[in-house]
Design a protein around this motif. Structure first.
Motif, PDB file in Angstrom:
ATOM      1  N   MET A   1      -0.358 -52.634  38.287  1.00 43.27           N
ATOM      2  CA  MET A   1       1.054 -52.349  38.530  1.00 43.27           C
ATOM      3  C   MET A   1       1.388 -52.617  39.991  1.00 43.27           C
ATOM      4  O   MET A   1       0.675 -52.158  40.890  1.00 43.27           O
ATOM      5  N   ASP A   2       2.445 -53.356  40.228  1.00 41.26           N
ATOM      6  CA  ASP A   2       2.951 -53.599  41.570  1.00 41.26           C
ATOM      7  C   ASP A   2       3.813 -52.410  41.970  1.00 41.26           C
ATOM      8  O   ASP A   2       4.830 -52.126  41.343  1.00 41.26           O
ATOM      9  N   LEU A   3       3.408 -51.703  43.015  1.00 43.28           N
ATOM     10  CA  LEU A   3       4.098 -50.480  43.417  1.00 43.28           C
ATOM     11  C   LEU A   3       5.259 -50.726  44.377  1.00 43.28           C
ATOM     12  O   LEU A   3       5.939 -49.776  44.768  1.00 43.28           O
ATOM     13  N   ASN A   4       5.505 -51.951  44.735  1.00 41.79           N
ATOM     14  CA  ASN A   4       6.586 -52.228  45.675  1.00 41.79           C
ATOM     15  C   ASN A   4       7.949 -51.918  45.063  1.00 41.79           C
ATOM     16  O   ASN A   4       8.234 -52.296  43.922  1.00 41.79           O
ATOM     17  N   ASP A   5       8.755 -51.198  45.831  1.00 39.82           N
ATOM     18  CA  ASP A   5      10.139 -50.889  45.452  1.00 39.82           C
ATOM     19  C   ASP A   5      10.237 -50.168  44.106  1.00 39.82           C
ATOM     20  O   ASP A   5      11.149 -50.410  43.319  1.00 39.82           O
ATOM     21  N   ALA A  26       5.174 -45.202  50.969  1.00 41.14           N
ATOM     22  CA  ALA A  26       6.295 -45.608  51.824  1.00 41.14           C
ATOM     23  C   ALA A  26       6.090 -47.008  52.369  1.00 41.14           C
ATOM     24  O   ALA A  26       7.054 -47.773  52.551  1.00 41.14           O
ATOM     25  N   GLU A  27       4.854 -47.393  52.617  1.00 46.21           N
ATOM     26  CA  GLU A  27       4.557 -48.711  53.149  1.00 46.21           C
ATOM     27  C   GLU A  27       4.817 -49.810  52.122  1.00 46.21           C
ATOM     28  O   GLU A  27       4.824 -51.001  52.473  1.00 46.21           O
ATOM     29  N   ARG A  28       5.043 -49.418  50.876  1.00 43.22           N
ATOM     30  CA  ARG A  28       5.402 -50.364  49.824  1.00 43.22           C
ATOM     31  C   ARG A  28       6.903 -50.289  49.504  1.00 43.22           C
ATOM     32  O   ARG A  28       7.340 -50.728  48.448  1.00 43.22           O
ATOM     33  N   ASP A  85      10.110 -45.249  37.452  1.00 41.60           N
ATOM     34  CA  ASP A  85       8.931 -46.071  37.182  1.00 41.60           C
ATOM     35  C   ASP A  85       7.640 -45.275  37.099  1.00 41.60           C
ATOM     36  O   ASP A  85       6.773 -45.591  36.287  1.00 41.60           O
ATOM     37  N   VAL A  86       7.496 -44.273  37.965  1.00 37.87           N
ATOM     38  CA  VAL A  86       6.220 -43.564  38.066  1.00 37.87           C
ATOM     39  C   VAL A  86       6.473 -42.069  38.223  1.00 37.87           C
ATOM     40  O   VAL A  86       7.351 -41.655  38.985  1.00 37.87           O
ATOM     41  N   LEU A  87       5.678 -41.279  37.522  1.00 37.46           N
ATOM     42  CA  LEU A  87       5.642 -39.832  37.706  1.00 37.46           C
ATOM     43  C   LEU A  87       4.238 -39.457  38.137  1.00 37.46           C
ATOM     44  O   LEU A  87       3.263 -39.775  37.444  1.00 37.46           O
ATOM     45  N   VAL A  88       4.122 -38.781  39.272  1.00 42.93           N
ATOM     46  CA  VAL A  88       2.824 -38.301  39.749  1.00 42.93           C
ATOM     47  C   VAL A  88       2.816 -36.777  39.665  1.00 42.93           C
ATOM     48  O   VAL A  88       3.500 -36.089  40.428  1.00 42.93           O
ATOM     49  N   ASN A  89       2.042 -36.251  38.722  1.00 39.98           N
ATOM     50  CA  ASN A  89       1.882 -34.812  38.551  1.00 39.98           C
ATOM     51  C   ASN A  89       0.765 -34.339  39.471  1.00 39.98           C
ATOM     52  O   ASN A  89      -0.414 -34.291  39.097  1.00 39.98           O
ATOM     53  N   ASN A  90       1.140 -33.992  40.698  1.00 39.61           N
ATOM     54  CA  ASN A  90       0.159 -33.631  41.717  1.00 39.61           C
ATOM     55  C   ASN A  90       0.182 -32.141  42.071  1.00 39.61           C
ATOM     56  O   ASN A  90      -0.830 -31.604  42.520  1.00 39.61           O
ATOM     57  N   ILE A 220      -4.150 -47.383  40.406  1.00 34.27           N
ATOM     58  CA  ILE A 220      -2.873 -47.800  39.810  1.00 34.27           C
ATOM     59  C   ILE A 220      -2.773 -49.316  39.807  1.00 34.27           C
ATOM     60  O   ILE A 220      -2.411 -49.942  38.808  1.00 34.27           O
ATOM     61  N   ALA A 221      -3.127 -49.928  40.932  1.00 33.02           N
ATOM     62  CA  ALA A 221      -2.968 -51.373  41.076  1.00 33.02           C
ATOM     63  C   ALA A 221      -3.873 -52.154  40.127  1.00 33.02           C
ATOM     64  O   ALA A 221      -3.477 -53.201  39.611  1.00 33.02           O
ATOM     65  N   ASP A 222      -5.087 -51.649  39.888  1.00 38.12           N
ATOM     66  CA  ASP A 222      -6.016 -52.438  39.065  1.00 38.12           C
ATOM     67  C   ASP A 222      -6.050 -52.009  37.602  1.00 38.12           C
ATOM     68  O   ASP A 222      -6.872 -52.499  36.832  1.00 38.12           O
TER      69      ASP A 222
END
Length: 269
Positions: A1-5, A26-28, A85-90, A220-222
């Protein structure tokens, strides 16, 4: 998954692994909805996110309160013009100690935040995640969810529970445009661990929140299904627990008294 924007809801974002994830995302140029109970830490993270090229919207919420999951999802969609796009249950909490020494409220608090809240928040977010065609749910479990430790009975139950929730949901959503990733951090240098005195001699090998966050984003990316942290000792314990649990019982019994003393004050409630 491409996390940009990407539009991302991140719970427990005010400190620890959540903060580290927010800053790396944030860097993405991610569009982050930062969720937590306290406003000041969230605003501080949001400012750092902005300084690194991301956008952040702060939502203060007690995720254990009825209606909070739906409110969080609605706030994220409104803040960034719809879509998720993404939910992070942290978000999570812990109270260690002998089970019979814990207050009933301390047991219920762990179940509510570590298990019930992520299930209900995921339930609320699924329509939006599915609509995008490439949604993702990330559940931050724990190494203790893989190898249960004495004096963490309730915590282990909740973290194993949220992991099995993730596995079951991944299979339930197969082919429907939503992926699920489970993350199993080992002992991590975060404020959640400040009240614990457990160290390497008790089987706790610490790493930084930044390293856990980086491993999570790499997973996530791979396209990984699981990210397991904790070093070689944790990997060995996972194998031993599966192949010869009685042998692991003996290992833990030898350091049980020292571990009990070390974690007696461990609480983030």
């Amino acid at each position: 998954m491409d996390l940009n924007d990407r539009s991302i809801v991140l719970t427990g974002a005010g400190s620890g692994i959540g903060r580290a994830l927010a800053l790396q995302l944030a860097e993405r140029s991610a569009r982050l909805t930062l969720v937590g109970r306290r406003l000041e830490p969230l605003e501080a993270v949001a400012a750092e996110v902005g300084g690194r090229g991301g956008r952040a919207h702060v939502v203060t919420a007690d995720l254990t309160v009825a209606g909070a999951p739906a409110r969080v999802v609605a706030a994220a969609e409104e803040a960034f013009g719809g879509g998720l796009d993404v939910l992070v249950n942290n978000a999570g909490n812990v109270r260690a100690g002998r089970l019979e020494s814990l207050e009933e409220s301390e047991v219920l608090a762990q179940v509510a935040l570590n298990l019930t809240a992520p299930i209900l928040l995921t339930r609320a977010a699924l329509p939006a995640l599915r609509a995008g065609g490439e949604g993702l749910v990330v559940n931050v479990s724990s190494g203790i969810g893989l190898v249960a430790l004495p004096f963490y009975a309730t915590y282990a139950a909740t973290k194993a529970g949220v992991a099995h929730f993730g596995d079951a949901l991944r299979r339930e959503l197969a082919g429907e445009g939503v992926r699920v990733l489970n993350v199993y951090p080992g002992a991590t240098s975060t404020p959640m661990m400040d009240s614990s005195r457990a160290g390497a001699e008790h089987g706790f090998e610490y790493e930084s929140a930044e390293d856990v966050a980086a491993a999570t984003l790499a997973g996530i990316a791979d396209g990984s299904l699981r990210v397991v942290r904790g070093g070689q000792r944790r990997r060995d314990a996972i194998v031993l627990d599966r192949e010869d649990p009685a042998a692991l019982d003996e290992v833990l019994a030898a350091r049980k008294d020292a571990l009990e003393r070390a974690v007696a004050t461990h609480s983030s409630l």
